[in-house]
Scaffold this active site. Structure first.
Site, PDB file in Angstrom:
ATOM      1  CE  LYS A  22      20.469  41.485  35.204  1.00  0.00           C
ATOM      2  NZ  LYS A  22      21.827  41.838  35.243  1.00  0.00           N
ATOM      3  CG  ASN A  23      23.201  40.800  32.132  1.00  0.00           C
ATOM      4  OD1 ASN A  23      22.901  41.598  32.863  1.00  0.00           O
ATOM      5  ND2 ASN A  23      23.461  39.445  32.475  1.00  0.00           N
ATOM      6  CB  CYS A 117      28.551  40.950  44.348  1.00  0.00           C
ATOM      7  SG  CYS A 117      27.112  39.987  43.688  1.00  0.00           S
ATOM      8  NE  ARG A 122      29.778  39.639  39.814  1.00  0.00           N
ATOM      9  CZ  ARG A 122      28.691  39.995  39.451  1.00  0.00           C
ATOM     10  NH1 ARG A 122      27.693  40.159  40.499  1.00  0.00           N
ATOM     11  NH2 ARG A 122      28.185  40.612  38.309  1.00  0.00           N
ATOM     12  N   PRO A 123      36.040  41.179  41.470  1.00  0.00           N
ATOM     13  CG  PRO A 123      38.017  40.106  41.056  1.00  0.00           C
ATOM     14  CD  PRO A 123      36.792  39.623  41.590  1.00  0.00           C
ATOM     15  CB  VAL A 124      36.595  45.927  38.507  1.00  0.00           C
ATOM     16  CG1 VAL A 124      35.159  45.662  38.370  1.00  0.00           C
ATOM     17  CG2 VAL A 124      36.957  46.939  39.693  1.00  0.00           C
ATOM     18  CG  ASP A 125      41.732  41.838  38.671  1.00  0.00           C
ATOM     19  OD1 ASP A 125      40.441  41.717  38.404  1.00  0.00           O
ATOM     20  OD2 ASP A 125      42.575  41.188  38.402  1.00  0.00           O
ATOM     21  CG  LEU A 126      40.747  40.819  34.484  1.00  0.00           C
ATOM     22  CD1 LEU A 126      39.987  39.586  33.989  1.00  0.00           C
ATOM     23  CD2 LEU A 126      42.106  40.529  34.352  1.00  0.00           C
ATOM     24  CG  ASP A 307      23.669  35.095  34.422  1.00  0.00           C
ATOM     25  OD1 ASP A 307      23.755  36.050  33.671  1.00  0.00           O
ATOM     26  OD2 ASP A 307      24.570  34.880  35.352  1.00  0.00           O
ATOM     27  CB  VAL A 329      31.351  31.440  35.979  1.00  0.00           C
ATOM     28  CG1 VAL A 329      31.283  33.030  35.585  1.00  0.00           C
ATOM     29  CG2 VAL A 329      31.340  30.857  34.809  1.00  0.00           C
ATOM     30  NE  ARG A 399      20.457  44.744  40.688  1.00  0.00           N
ATOM     31  CZ  ARG A 399      21.734  44.022  40.818  1.00  0.00           C
ATOM     32  NH1 ARG A 399      21.948  43.272  41.806  1.00  0.00           N
ATOM     33  NH2 ARG A 399      22.385  44.139  39.536  1.00  0.00           N
TER      34      ARG A 399
END
Ligand code: EPZ
Length: 419
Positions: A22-23, A117, A122-126, A307, A329, A399
């Site tokens: 999936k990933n 989530c 789980r930011p997306v700043d990076l 995971d 993590v 999913r």
């Protein structure tokens, strides 16, 4: 809403074939937006997140043709929209992966900001800071990331302050068409990142340092088409191996990528499992013995995968001895614990650590899935528990696990989907 009804205990025996990762497939499907010619992707797993990604790409004008053998042909020569709408992004955070390819090829993107989530903020700043470093102007308003770079992205030397898998993937996809040579430092080294890099090289990208924490990307003018087979899913494989170990059984997995499983196999050997490997096949045999408790501390690859944490917690719940599991993590990835406690697990939560004392057996109970890997741990617990377990909200599990009840039934579990 579908539920999974599991009656245990069962000891798992038999063999299953592992699907594509999936990933790995999610970033690779997003990367087809970069390609001027059609691409064919093989070993695409039958997952809800893949369907969502296909819907998203289709809404942008990508032409998709499904093969009957888990392959998809994608043609992005006529993309008409550069937007990832909220309705799709809210169901799948990984939609953020279209940001890099859209900016690189079309100079613009409007992507709904992924919400929080279950497992963390789980930011997306990076992702955003990296795109700005490559020359994009980005505003975040009304829940959308609005990005544009009319004169095209320009190479940059980027150091990621935190190792981020999709952040690395997004920036890698942006850099392959940027003018000049970019460097991405403290890059994620997960096998799925390497698979994306190998896909990009197969369509003409120039990337060195693949598989290391430093990626060097020499921008090219355009990318062509290819036929590419996705990496095998190491987390799906690990999940079935842990389920077999928890049930004191023996399973054989086919179509695995052994290199990507080493940390998990070493940890399983610590439980007393007998593991043999040959080519792309791995066999785990507990010889009917209960697993020994094993300590876990998650970390970015090649460390122990976050995971796989929830699955090992379920196994430790019935292991010989006491285990300490630390999640480094994500800040909130123990929601499976209270559900396992309802089944009789002896687990104490202390910050980002749990102490698990193995009990003789778990007892079936109604439980609720909260996120993808927590769902897998509840399925494992239901298989080994005495009595009936009803797992609710299993849309989470659909999913990330292709045909889980069929594959587990094949291994001897008593599991069925009920409404
Ligand atoms: C990917 O998520 C995976 N998803 C996750 O798998 C996996 O758990 C995770 O990597 C870690 O291995 C996909 O690949 C689609 P991160 P991602 O960015 O990329 C922080 C599953 O079960 N961070 O590596 O979203 C973040 O909060 C899923 O298959 C920032 O602070 O994870 C986290 O603490 C779950 N800012 C840490 O980095 C950012 O801009 C690692 O997250 C990005 C991340």
């Amino acid at each position: 809403m579908d539920k999974l009804l599991i009656t245990g205990p069962s000891q798992l025996h038999g063999s299953v074939r592992i699907s594509g990762a999936k990933n790995a497939v999610l970033p690779i499907l997003a990367a087809t937006l970069l390609c001027e010619q059609p691409t064919t992707i093989n070993r695409v797993p039958h997952l809800r997140d893949v369907t969502t990604t296909m819907e998203l790409l289709g809404s942008m004008g990508v032409n998709l043709t499904l093969g009957d053998d888990n392959s998809i042909e994608l043609d992005a020569s006529n993309v008409t929209s550069y937007e990832a709408p909220y309705e799709l992004v809210k169901t799948m955070r990984a939609s953020i992966l279209v940001l890099g390819p859209l900016l690189a090829r079309f100079g613009q993107a409007k992507v709904s900001l992924p919400g929080g989530c279950a497992i963390g903020s789980r930011p997306v700043d990076l992702h955003i800071n990296g795109m700005r470093a490559l020359g994009a102007s980005i505003s975040v308003e009304k829940g959308f990331i609005n990005a544009s770079v009319p004169n095209g992205l320009k190479a940059a030397d980027i150091t990621l302050e935190t190792i981020t898998v999709t952040g690395t993937e997004n920036l890698l996809m942006a850099a392959v068409l940027a003018k000049g040579t970019s460097v991405i430092r403290n890059a994620a080294r997960e096998p799925e990142v390497t698979d994306l890099a190998n896909f990009l090289v197969s369509v003409g990208a120039k990337i060195s340092g693949i598989g290391t924490h430093t990626l060097e990307v020499e921008g090219v003018d355009s990318l062509s088409g290819t036929e590419y087979t996705v990496l095998s899913d190491r987390i799906e494989a690990g999940t079935y191996l842990v389920a077999a170990a928890a049930s004191c059984g023996a399973v054989t997995l086919k179509d695995v990528c052994l290199d990507s499983l080493n940390g998990v196999l070493d940890k399983l050997r610590e439980t007393g499992a007998h593991i043999t490997t040959e080519g792309d096949t791995v066999t785990l045999d507990m010889k009917g013995e209960r697993p020994n408790a094993v300590d876990i501390s998650t970390a970015p690859y090649p460390g122990f995968p976050t995971d796989m944490q929830a699955q090992f917690v379920a196994m430790n719940a019935v292991a010989n001895g006491t285990a300490v599991v630390t999640e480094n993590v994500f800040e909130n990835r123990f929601m499976h614990v209270q559900e396992l406690q309802r089944m009789g697990a002896d687990i104490r939560l202390q910050g980002n650590t749990v102490i698990i004392k193995g009990v003789k057996n778990l007892t079936g109970a109604p439980v609720m899935a909260t996120d993808l890997r927590a769902s897998a741990s509840l399925v494992i617990a239901g298989i080994i528990a005495h009595g009936e377990t009803l797992v609710d909200r299993i849309y989470h599990i659909d999913r990330g696990y292709a045909c889980i009840e069929e594959k587990m039934t094949q291994l001897g579990a008593n599991i069925k989907r009920v409404s």
